[in-house]
Design a protein around this motif. Structure first.
Motif, mmCIF file in Angstrom:
data_model
loop_
_atom_site.group_PDB
_atom_site.id
_atom_site.type_symbol
_atom_site.label_atom_id
_atom_site.label_comp_id
_atom_site.label_asym_id
_atom_site.label_seq_id
_atom_site.Cartn_x
_atom_site.Cartn_y
_atom_site.Cartn_z
ATOM 1 N N HIS A 147 31.960 12.184 8.442
ATOM 2 C CA HIS A 147 30.806 12.094 7.465
ATOM 3 C C HIS A 147 31.117 13.250 6.643
ATOM 4 O O HIS A 147 30.362 13.256 5.571
ATOM 5 N N GLN A 152 35.022 11.814 3.457
ATOM 6 C CA GLN A 152 34.432 10.442 2.916
ATOM 7 C C GLN A 152 35.058 10.132 1.558
ATOM 8 O O GLN A 152 35.481 8.860 1.087
ATOM 9 N N GLU A 153 35.397 11.218 0.851
ATOM 10 C CA GLU A 153 36.222 11.153 -0.251
ATOM 11 C C GLU A 153 37.537 10.628 -0.230
ATOM 12 O O GLU A 153 38.183 9.781 -0.816
ATOM 13 N N ARG A 156 37.358 6.939 0.656
ATOM 14 C CA ARG A 156 37.173 6.133 -0.800
ATOM 15 C C ARG A 156 38.421 5.958 -1.536
ATOM 16 O O ARG A 156 38.465 4.865 -2.143
ATOM 17 N N LEU A 210 32.200 4.869 6.839
ATOM 18 C CA LEU A 210 31.825 5.097 5.284
ATOM 19 C C LEU A 210 30.248 5.184 5.288
ATOM 20 O O LEU A 210 29.670 4.246 5.912
ATOM 21 N N LEU A 211 29.544 6.065 5.002
ATOM 22 C CA LEU A 211 28.200 6.367 4.778
ATOM 23 C C LEU A 211 27.606 5.430 3.966
ATOM 24 O O LEU A 211 28.205 5.065 2.971
ATOM 25 N N ASN A 216 28.450 4.041 -2.189
ATOM 26 C CA ASN A 216 29.388 3.314 -1.051
ATOM 27 C C ASN A 216 29.042 2.182 -0.876
ATOM 28 O O ASN A 216 29.747 1.151 -0.620
#
Ligand code: GLC
Length: 455
Positions: A147, A152-153, A156, A210-211, A216
Motif C-alpha cells: 500500500h 502503488q505507483e 500502476r 491496488l487501493l 485507481n
C-alpha cells in the motif's frame, strides 16, 4: 544420498548464492558454477529468484524478499530510452548485477534485455514481481508495503503498460519471441500460454493490492474485466482434449462472419502426427500458443502448471492436465521432472523454429530439455489437484539424482537422463524448487507459502 543430506546441500547452495547490496541481502545468483555457460548467470534474475523467495518466506527470512522487491522497483528507473521512443517504466529488468560486497560506493546495474543474449524483452519480470509481492503479503501480512505510495505507483506503471491497447484481437496478451523463461527464439512469440497465465496472476494481484482510490477506479475495473475475459478465452480456446481435437480435425476452413466454429481459420492439416492417439479420455492440456491459422500443439509445462495454480484452468481441466502427466509420464516428466516442452522440434522445423540454435538442439535446453526448477510448480499443482502421488513420484526422482549430479540447470534426452550439455552446475533454482517441492509434500507448516502461490 539421504533426504536430509540432499536438503542440507540445497540450503547450502541457496545460502552461498545470496547477494548483498549496501550491507543487505537482496537476491540470489542464478548459478554458482565456476565455469558458467554465460557471464550473467552470476546475476540475480527476477524469475529465478521467485523460488528462492518462496523458500525465504517459508524460513521466515522475509527481509531478503522485501529488499528484493524494493530494489527491483527502484531499478526500473534505469531503463534506457531508444531514440524516437518514450520511456515505458512499466517494464522490470530480467536481471541485475551488484557491485562487490566490499565496494560501498558501487551501484546495482539492471539489464532490461539490452545486454542479454538475443536482446530479448523480459515481459515476465514485472508479472513475477507483482505475483511475488502478493506471495510476500499473504505470508507476512505486511500489506503496508504493497500500500506504500512507491509500490502503488510501481503496480500502476506496469499495469498501464501491460494493459495498453495495441493490436489485440482477443483478451490474450501479444508478446515478442523469448519474452519469458524461454528467452530465446523458440516459436514462442504471439500469445504464449505462460504469458497468459502470468498476466492472469498479475491481474488478480492488482485486484487484491491496488487501493480502491478514485485514481485507481478505472484501472481496477479494467483489471477485473480483463481477468474475466482472459479466463474464459483461455479455458475455451486454449483447451485441447479428445473432443476438441476431433472438432479441429473436422473443421471447415475459410469461414467468414460472426457465427462460425473455426474462429482462427485453423487448417486440420496442422495437427501434428504425434497427436494421433496421444490424447486419451479424461486427459487434456492448454496448448502453447494460438493465433490466426495457428495452434502450437506443444505441451509447455510451466504455462499449464501456473494455470492450475492460479485458477486460470477450471478445476476439471486441472484434473485432466494432471491425468495427462500420469498417462504420459515418460514423455512429460521422464527420469528428471519436468520436461519444459514436449515434443522437441527437429530437422527443418528445428532450423526455422529456433534459428538453427545449437543450444536448443532437439531434446535439449528449451527444446525438450528437462528442468528441475519446475518441480515446485509441478508439486504445487499436484497438491492442488489432490495428486500427491504424482508430486511424490517427481520429488523422489529428483531427490535421488540432483545432488549427485551437482544441481544441474537442465537435462537432455527424451527421458531427461543426461545432464544438459551446456547446463550450469550449482543452478540455484534447481535446488530451491526441490526444497519447496519437499516442504509442500512433507511439511504442514508450509501451508502458508503454498496458499500464497494459489489464487
Ligand atoms: C536462461 C533461462 C532463463 C533463466 C536464466 C538464468 O537464460 O532460459 O529462463 O532465467 O537462464 O537462469
Amino acid at each position: 544420498m539421504s533426504t536430509p543430506e540432499v536438503l542440507k546441500s540445497a540450503y547450502q547452495l541457496l545460502e552461498d548464492a545470496l547477494l548483498y547490496y549496501r550491507g543487505e541481502p537482496v537476491g540470489t545468483a542464478a548459478a554458482m558454477d565456476r565455469e558458467l555457460a554465460a557471464p550473467n548467470y552470476n546475476e540475480c534474475f527476477v524469475r529465478d529468484f521467485v523460488p528462492s523467495a518462496l523458500v525465504f518466506l517459508y524460513e521466515g527470512k522475509v527481509d531478503v524478499v522485501r529488499n528484493f522487491l524494493r530494489l527491483v522497483a527502484e531499478l526500473r528507473h534505469q531503463q534506457s530510452v531508444m531514440a524516437g521512443h518514450d520511456r515505458a517504466f512499466g517494464l522490470m529488468p530480467a536481471s541485475f548485477s551488484l557491485p562487490a560486497r566490499d565496494d560501498p560506493s558501487g551501484t546495482a546495474r539492471a539489464d532490461f534485455g539490452e545486454r542479454a543474449i538475443g536482446r530479448v524483452a523480459p515481459v515476465d519480470s514485472a508479472m513475477w514481481w507483482m505475483i511475488l509481492l502478493r506471495n510476500y503479503v499473504v505470508v507476512t501480512g505486511d500489506v503496508a508495503l504493497a500500500h506504500s505510495a512507491e509500490f502503488q505507483e510501481s503496480m500502476r506503471l506496469s499495469l498501464d503498460l501491460y494493459l495498453k491497447e495495441s493490436f489485440e484481437t482477443s483478451p490474450a496478451m501479444l508478446v515478442p519471441d523469448g519474452s519469458f523463461m524461454i528467452d530465446r527464439r523458440m516459436g514462442v512469440s504471439g500469445h504464449p500460454l505462460e504469458i497468459q497465465a502470468l498476466l492472469y496472476g498479475m491481474l488478480n494481484t492488482a485486484k487484491e493490492l491496488l487501493l480502491p482510490t478514485p485514481d485507481n477506479e478505472a484501472l481496477l475495473v479494467k483489471c477485473k474485466k480483463r481477468a474475466q475475459t482472459l479466463r474464459s478465452y483461455v479455458r475455451i480456446y486454449y483447451w485441447l482434449d479428445n473432443r476438441r481435437l476431433n472438432a479441429i480435425h473436422r473443421f471447415r476452413s475459410e469461414e467468414f462472419g460472426d457465427d462460425i466454429a473455426n474462429h482462427f481459420n485453423i487448417y486440420p492439416e496442422t495437427i501434428p502426427d504425434w497427436m494421433d492417439g496421444w490424447l486419451p479420455e479424461k486427459c487434456g492440456y492448454l496448448v502453447g500458443n494460438l493465433g490466426p491459422g495457428r495452434i502450437d500443439f506443444r505441451v509447455f509445462a510451466l504455462g499449464n502448471l501456473l494455470s492450475i495454480l492460479f485458477g486460470l484452468a477450471s478445476d476439471e481441466q486441472a484434473t485432466e492436465i494432471m491425468n495427462l502427466y500420469e498417462t504420459h509420464w515418460s514423455d512429460l516428466a521422464g527420469v528428471m521432472p519436468v520436461k519444459l516442452v514436449y515434443p522437441a522440434v527437429s530437422g527443418v522445423q528445428w532450423s526455422y523454429t529456433t534459428g538453427s540454435d545449437p543450444k536448443n538442439a532437439p531434446w535439449s535446453y528449451h527444446n525438450g530439455g528437462n528442468w528441475p526448477c519446475l518441480l515446485w510448480a509441478f508439486v504445487g499443482a499436484a497438491v492442488r489437484t489432490d495428486r500427491h502421488d504424482l508430486g511424490r513420484k517427481a520429488l523422489d526422482l529428483a531427490m535421488n539424482k540432483l545432488l549427485d549430479d551437482g544441481w544441474p540447470e537442465y537435462y537432455d534426452g527424451k527421458s531427461g537422463s543426461l545432464i544438459g550439455r551446456r547446463a550450469n552446475l550449482g543452478q540455484v533454482w534447481s535446488a530451491t524448487a526441490l526444497i519447496l517441492a519437499y516442504h509442500f509434500l512433507e511439511s504442514p507448516d508450509s501451508l502458508a507459502v503454498y496458499e500464497a502461490i494459489n489464487f
